[in-house]
Design a protein around this motif. Structure first.
Motif, PDB file in Angstrom:
ATOM      1  N   LYS A 158      81.323  -7.685 133.642  1.00 16.33           N
ATOM      2  CA  LYS A 158      80.105  -8.557 133.482  1.00 16.33           C
ATOM      3  C   LYS A 158      80.025  -9.366 134.858  1.00 16.33           C
ATOM      4  O   LYS A 158      78.802  -9.368 135.393  1.00 16.33           O
ATOM      5  CB  LYS A 158      80.343  -9.540 132.423  1.00 16.33           C
ATOM      6  N   GLN A 181      81.235  -8.921 137.813  1.00 15.55           N
ATOM      7  CA  GLN A 181      80.935  -7.947 138.949  1.00 15.55           C
ATOM      8  C   GLN A 181      79.552  -7.586 139.098  1.00 15.55           C
ATOM      9  O   GLN A 181      78.763  -7.671 140.249  1.00 15.55           O
ATOM     10  CB  GLN A 181      81.788  -6.755 138.857  1.00 15.55           C
ATOM     11  N   ASN A 182      78.745  -7.348 137.964  1.00 11.82           N
ATOM     12  CA  ASN A 182      77.413  -7.145 137.897  1.00 11.82           C
ATOM     13  C   ASN A 182      76.714  -8.213 138.184  1.00 11.82           C
ATOM     14  O   ASN A 182      75.527  -8.168 139.387  1.00 11.82           O
ATOM     15  CB  ASN A 182      77.174  -6.903 136.363  1.00 11.82           C
ATOM     16  N   GLU A 183      76.924  -9.450 137.751  1.00 10.12           N
ATOM     17  CA  GLU A 183      76.154 -10.506 138.372  1.00 10.12           C
ATOM     18  C   GLU A 183      76.330 -11.041 140.039  1.00 10.12           C
ATOM     19  O   GLU A 183      75.412 -11.231 140.468  1.00 10.12           O
ATOM     20  CB  GLU A 183      76.697 -11.829 137.376  1.00 10.12           C
ATOM     21  N   SER A 230      77.076  -8.479 142.150  1.00 11.04           N
ATOM     22  CA  SER A 230      76.159  -7.646 142.988  1.00 11.04           C
ATOM     23  C   SER A 230      74.772  -8.036 143.038  1.00 11.04           C
ATOM     24  O   SER A 230      74.128  -7.766 144.224  1.00 11.04           O
ATOM     25  CB  SER A 230      76.368  -6.435 142.494  1.00 11.04           C
ATOM     26  N   THR A 231      74.326  -8.781 142.111  1.00 13.39           N
ATOM     27  CA  THR A 231      72.677  -9.137 142.103  1.00 13.39           C
ATOM     28  C   THR A 231      72.658 -10.355 142.910  1.00 13.39           C
ATOM     29  O   THR A 231      71.609 -10.559 143.611  1.00 13.39           O
ATOM     30  CB  THR A 231      72.205  -9.219 140.741  1.00 13.39           C
ATOM     31  N   LEU A 232      73.630 -11.273 143.092  1.00  9.65           N
ATOM     32  CA  LEU A 232      73.641 -12.494 143.586  1.00  9.65           C
ATOM     33  C   LEU A 232      73.946 -12.467 145.046  1.00  9.65           C
ATOM     34  O   LEU A 232      72.845 -13.095 145.801  1.00  9.65           O
ATOM     35  CB  LEU A 232      74.331 -13.392 143.148  1.00  9.65           C
ATOM     36  N   THR A 233      74.733 -11.480 145.624  1.00  9.54           N
ATOM     37  CA  THR A 233      75.038 -11.682 147.158  1.00  9.54           C
ATOM     38  C   THR A 233      73.997 -11.198 148.025  1.00  9.54           C
ATOM     39  O   THR A 233      73.999 -11.697 149.121  1.00  9.54           O
ATOM     40  CB  THR A 233      76.282 -10.683 147.094  1.00  9.54           C
ATOM     41  N   LYS A 234      73.038 -10.769 147.509  1.00 12.68           N
ATOM     42  CA  LYS A 234      72.120 -10.124 148.462  1.00 12.68           C
ATOM     43  C   LYS A 234      71.314 -11.354 149.056  1.00 12.68           C
ATOM     44  O   LYS A 234      71.228 -11.465 150.278  1.00 12.68           O
ATOM     45  CB  LYS A 234      70.945  -9.353 147.853  1.00 12.68           C
ATOM     46  N   ASN A 235      71.087 -12.340 148.251  1.00 17.18           N
ATOM     47  CA  ASN A 235      69.993 -13.415 148.626  1.00 17.18           C
ATOM     48  C   ASN A 235      70.931 -14.921 148.851  1.00 17.18           C
ATOM     49  O   ASN A 235      70.413 -15.678 148.814  1.00 17.18           O
ATOM     50  CB  ASN A 235      69.030 -13.540 147.804  1.00 17.18           C
ATOM     51  N   GLN A 236      72.237 -14.466 149.292  1.00 17.55           N
ATOM     52  CA  GLN A 236      72.968 -15.545 149.627  1.00 17.55           C
ATOM     53  C   GLN A 236      73.392 -15.886 151.197  1.00 17.55           C
ATOM     54  O   GLN A 236      73.645 -14.853 151.912  1.00 17.55           O
ATOM     55  CB  GLN A 236      74.515 -15.646 148.844  1.00 17.55           C
TER      56      GLN A 236
END
Lengths: 281, 165
Positions: free
Chosen positions: A83, A85-87, A89-95
């Motif tokens: 769970k 990891q899923n979260e 992967s969605t967050l790392t892009k805009n950090q």
């Protein structure tokens, strides 16, 4: 002078008796308080080591149950990892990577140190639990202790390699807890007779609840995070003249079969305490 | 010399049995017999009283350290050590100059049982009252005293009946 001397010799045994009894009694009275010397308790390293040896034998017979527990926990953790990891992967892009001020994020405030119970009692009026982790493992006085099932107690004394916990089954501690569904808080105190039950006080007449409602930690003290299970309501009653309910709680943890626990390290403990102290003064 | 070694051995074995086995009995939530006081009962009948007291203190404190109850067992054990000589005098008639180790054979069955029952009861009563430290749960404390005394007495008499002359 001579008579006094004779008197002293004649009753020397009585004096010795009185002195020994006074020493013992002083120890008992001092022991009533919260703090106590490490020397005279099971966190004393010789005593603790002896218990550890005897525990390895007893441990063997508990292996099966422990295994089941661990595998259950494992699956729960695996699910959680997926769970997260899923979260992630969605967050790392805009950090952005520019944070200079290091701050412990709220979701990582608590870390756990796992420990094994090497001595445990449930049939005394004041019960204690000894753990096989101590100062070198990062355990400090006042840390909270939980098991997979729920709240166990609070660390009381620590030596280099061992520590002693005051469990809920000891009238010396009171756990601040609340109802899961409506956030009313009360104080949990052990009644002193049955290791399965404790009493909840300070719940006022107007509060609504029903049998079987679950009780969790309130998070107001900095030993336990919010929402750790404490128990469920087993029975309650209120007299005409009383302002508060007397509620019997079935504890979440089975203290008799307790073998592995987690000690909670609250990373912001120091900062919060200092801040609170400053504002109290 | 033999008696000294015998008593040291008895001390270690009784403390070990007490803290490693008996303190873990959790039957009904009340039962916790304390047989370590057999050490005090079995000291030679005419041992100097000061020595009995000091041994009792050390014994009680050892149990205390293992069970996180500073002073509790020391207090109760020193008390029965103090009362031991008087109890022996009241219940038995050993001849002057004799210094037997208390048992069924030296005291006689009846006297020995009386001696054990009286002291075990005093010890357990003191212990559980002090542990409760209040009269709040008096009924339950007394129940504990009676149940545990009975079991301790049975175990001690059982051990003694296996002993050879």
């Amino acid at each position: 002078m001579r008579t006094l001397f004779n008197f002293l010799i004649r009753y020397s045994v009585v004096f010795l008796f009185l002195i020994l009894e006074i020493i013992s009694f002083t120890l008992i009275v001092n022991n009533q308080g919260y703090q106590r010397s490490i020397f005279l308790s099971t966190s004393n390293s010789f005593v603790a080591e002896m218990y550890e040896v005897s525990n390895t034998v007893i441990e063997f017979f508990k292996l099966k149950a422990a295994n089941e527990n661990l595998s259950e926990e494992n699956t729960a953790f695996k699910n959680q990892i997926i769970k997260l990891q899923n979260e992630l992967s969605t967050l790392t892009k805009n950090q952005k990577k520019d944070s200079i001020h290091f701050r412990i994020p709220p979701e990582m405030e608590y870390q756990f140190i796992s420990a094994k119970v090497i001595n445990n009692s449930t049939n005394k009026l004041q019960n204690y639990i000894t753990l096989n982790k101590g100062l070198v493992d990062g355990i400090k006085v006042d840390m909270g202790v939980i098991s997979d099932e729920g709240v166990v107690g609070i660390i009381k004394t620590v030596s280099n390699r061992f520590s002693v916990v005051i469990p809920i089954l000891n009238p010396k501690i009171q756990i601040n807890s609340k109802f899961n569904h409506n956030n009313y808080t009360g104080t949990l105190i052990w009644s002193g007779d049955d290791y399965r039950y404790a009493n909840l006080t300070d719940i006022a007449r107007h509060v609504e609840f029903s049998l079987g409602d679950s009780l969790v930690t309130s998070g107001f003290t900095n030993t336990f995070p919010e929402g750790i299970p404490v128990g469920t309501i087993e029975d309650f009653n209120i007299k005409e003249s009383d302002q508060y309910y007397s509620i019997k709680i079935r504890l979440a943890v089975n203290f008799r079969t307790l073998s592995y626990v987690k000690v909670i390290d609250y990373l912001n403990y120091k900062e919060q305490r200092t801040l609170e102290k400053v504002s109290e003064n | 010399m033999l008696i000294l070694l015998q008593n040291i051995f008895r001390f270690v074995v009784l403390v070990a049995i007490q803290v490693l086995a008996l303190n873990n009995i959790q039957f009904l939530g009340y039962i916790n017999p304390y047989i370590y006081i057999l050490f005090i009962f079995s000291l030679p009948a005419r041992l100097p009283r000061w020595l009995t007291l000091i041994l009792a203190f050390i014994l009680g404190l050892s149990i205390d350290i293992f069970s996180n109850t500073a002073g509790l067992h020391a207090f109760a054990t020193v008390l029965i050590a103090f009362m031991r000589e008087g109890t022996i005098k009241v219940f038995t008639s050993i001849e002057e100059g004799n210094n037997p180790e208390p048992s069924f054979y030296t005291f006689g069955v009846g006297s020995y049982i009386k001696y054990i029952v009286a002291l075990v009861f005093v010890h357990h009563f003191t212990l559980f009252m002090l542990e409760a430290f209040s009269f709040e749960h008096l009924g339950m404390t007394l129940l504990k005293v009676l149940l545990n005394s009975a079991i301790t007495i049975l175990i001690i008499l059982g051990i003694q009946s296996f002993k050879r002359k």
